[in-house]
Design an enzyme around this catalytic site. Structure first.
Site, PDB file in Angstrom:
ATOM      1  N   GLY A  13       8.863 -12.407  -6.516  1.00 11.77           N
ATOM      2  CA  GLY A  13       9.401 -11.252  -6.791  1.00 11.77           C
ATOM      3  C   GLY A  13      10.532 -10.978  -5.796  1.00 11.77           C
ATOM      4  O   GLY A  13      10.400  -9.573  -5.547  1.00 11.77           O
ATOM      5  N   TYR A 157       6.809   7.028 -15.662  1.00 16.42           N
ATOM      6  CA  TYR A 157       6.508   5.876 -15.326  1.00 16.42           C
ATOM      7  C   TYR A 157       5.701   4.946 -16.492  1.00 16.42           C
ATOM      8  O   TYR A 157       5.730   3.727 -16.751  1.00 16.42           O
ATOM      9  CB  TYR A 157       5.397   6.037 -13.994  1.00 16.42           C
ATOM     10  CG  TYR A 157       5.183   4.596 -13.438  1.00 16.42           C
ATOM     11  CD1 TYR A 157       6.194   4.031 -12.770  1.00 16.42           C
ATOM     12  CD2 TYR A 157       3.911   4.110 -13.403  1.00 16.42           C
ATOM     13  CE1 TYR A 157       5.847   3.009 -12.091  1.00 16.42           C
ATOM     14  CE2 TYR A 157       3.576   2.945 -12.589  1.00 16.42           C
ATOM     15  CZ  TYR A 157       4.621   2.030 -11.983  1.00 16.42           C
ATOM     16  OH  TYR A 157       4.390   0.988 -11.166  1.00 16.42           O
ATOM     17  N   LYS A 164      -0.160  -1.435 -14.905  1.00 18.26           N
ATOM     18  CA  LYS A 164      -0.530  -1.489 -13.729  1.00 18.26           C
ATOM     19  C   LYS A 164      -1.902  -1.221 -13.651  1.00 18.26           C
ATOM     20  O   LYS A 164      -2.859  -1.770 -12.951  1.00 18.26           O
ATOM     21  CB  LYS A 164       0.160  -0.397 -12.943  1.00 18.26           C
ATOM     22  CG  LYS A 164       1.546  -0.752 -12.339  1.00 18.26           C
ATOM     23  CD  LYS A 164       1.650  -2.145 -11.608  1.00 18.26           C
ATOM     24  CE  LYS A 164       3.324  -2.246 -10.890  1.00 18.26           C
ATOM     25  NZ  LYS A 164       3.281  -3.780 -10.690  1.00 18.26           N
ATOM     26  N   ILE A 193       8.965   3.055  -3.077  1.00 20.13           N
ATOM     27  CA  ILE A 193       9.962   2.735  -2.099  1.00 20.13           C
ATOM     28  C   ILE A 193      11.269   2.547  -2.974  1.00 20.13           C
ATOM     29  O   ILE A 193      11.230   1.833  -4.105  1.00 20.13           O
ATOM     30  CB  ILE A 193       9.688   1.464  -1.481  1.00 20.13           C
ATOM     31  CG1 ILE A 193       8.398   1.576  -0.898  1.00 20.13           C
ATOM     32  CG2 ILE A 193      10.717   0.828  -0.512  1.00 20.13           C
ATOM     33  CD1 ILE A 193       7.851   0.377  -0.176  1.00 20.13           C
TER      34      ILE A 193
END
Ligand SMILES: NC(=O)c1ccc[n+]([C@@H]2O[C@H](COP(=O)([O-])OP(=O)(O)OC[C@H]3O[C@@H](n4cnc5c(N)ncnc54)[C@H](O)[C@@H]3O)[C@@H](O)[C@H]2O)c1
Length: 257
Positions: A13, A157, A164, A193
């Site tokens: 990742g 999202y 998720k 972030i």
């Protein structure tokens, strides 16, 4: 002796220096671990190779998590070079751009499959590959990265939230399956972030601002802070912790308003 000295890890990742997985690579490396980093496609190879130059004796391997052949080759190479594996960090996620801008009800079958395959199924495939190498080392620690969008609705999202949710459930099922082999499986749920993946979510800066305004710590988190929490879960300090989703979000998850 550093907390991870003599340990071998695989970190999936890393795209660039802003990647959460890169902060984790730096932290585990500073703690004495030797790591294999993977890059997805030629586009990212140079970035990852350049970053890896700052680590001690890293392995750098190609890996697209949708490709079973590449997954097999990564573990063959790790077996040949490291002889075993102590930890795996899974930081791969993707959803097609349209799925992160269109209304959720317009989610396509293909987009759903892609998001779930890359962002959730890949943890199962990678854990299966890691299993014999971790058994050889008497156990291991597997860590993935998730987001509160699994449980709550965040604008745009969309299918990534569904992925998720599947990922967090996968953490629990893997933890139950692999626990008897002393392999722990956990997730960190990070606050927002600004990374490459985050840039794909439209209106992301607004999410950052709302966390700054409302999280108990009244600020955003950074990748080094996520990496510090990862160190706990990857090292012996977290040896009794498994099937857990650890929130590293300045406390935002606890807010009601
Ligand atoms: N940035 C955030 O706000 C945030 C918050 C919580 C959780 N996360 C999660 O953290 C993880 C890392 O993301 P990031 O924010 O560091 O962004 P990033 O863009 O730096 O990392 C995402 C990585 O996924 C990889 N990837 C995508 N498709 C892949 C494929 N088919 N095969 C292999 N790798 C593939 C990319 O190459 C990239 O390295 C993701 O799971 C993300 O959902 C991010």
């Amino acid at each position: 002796m550093s907390s991870l000295s003599g340990k071998f890890g695989l970190i999936v990742g890393v795209a660039n220096k802003r990647s959460i997985a890169w902060a984790i690579a730096q932290a585990v490396s500073a703690a004495g671990a030797r790591v294999a980093l993977t890059f997805q496609g030629e586009r990212l190879e140079e970035n990852v190779r350049e970053l890896a130059e700052g680590l001690t004796d890293p392995l750098v391997l190609p890996l697209d998590v949708t490709d079973d052949g590449q997954i097999a080759r990564v573990f063959e190479e790790i077996e040949r070079t490291f002889g075993g594996l102590d930890f795996l960090v899974h930081g791969a996620a993707f959803a097609p751009r349209d799925e992160l801008t269109n209304p959720f009800s317009q989610t396509s079958r293909e987009g759903f499959k892609t998001a779930l395959d890359i962002s959730a199924y890949s943890l199962i495939a990678l854990s299966r590959g890691a299993l014999p190498l971790m058994e050889r080392r008497g156990g291991g620690s597997i860590l993935t990265l998730t987001y509160l969008g699994s449980d709550r609705v965040f604008p745009n999202y969309n299918v990534m939230g569904v992925a998720k949710a599947a990922l967090e459930s996968t953490v629990r099922y893997l933890a139950a399956d692999l626990g008897p082999k002393n392999i722990r499986v956990n997730a960190i749920s990070a606050g927002p972030i600004k990374t490459l993946a985050a840039a794909g979510v439209s209106g992301f800066s607004n999410i950052l601002q709302i966390y700054r305004d409302r999280a108990p710590l009244r600020r955003n988190v950074d990748t080094a802070e996520v990496a510090d929490a990862a160190m706990f879960l990857l090292s012996d300090a977290g040896r009794a912790v498994t099937a857990e989703v650890l929130m590293v979000d300045g406390g935002y998850h606890a807010t009601g308003m």
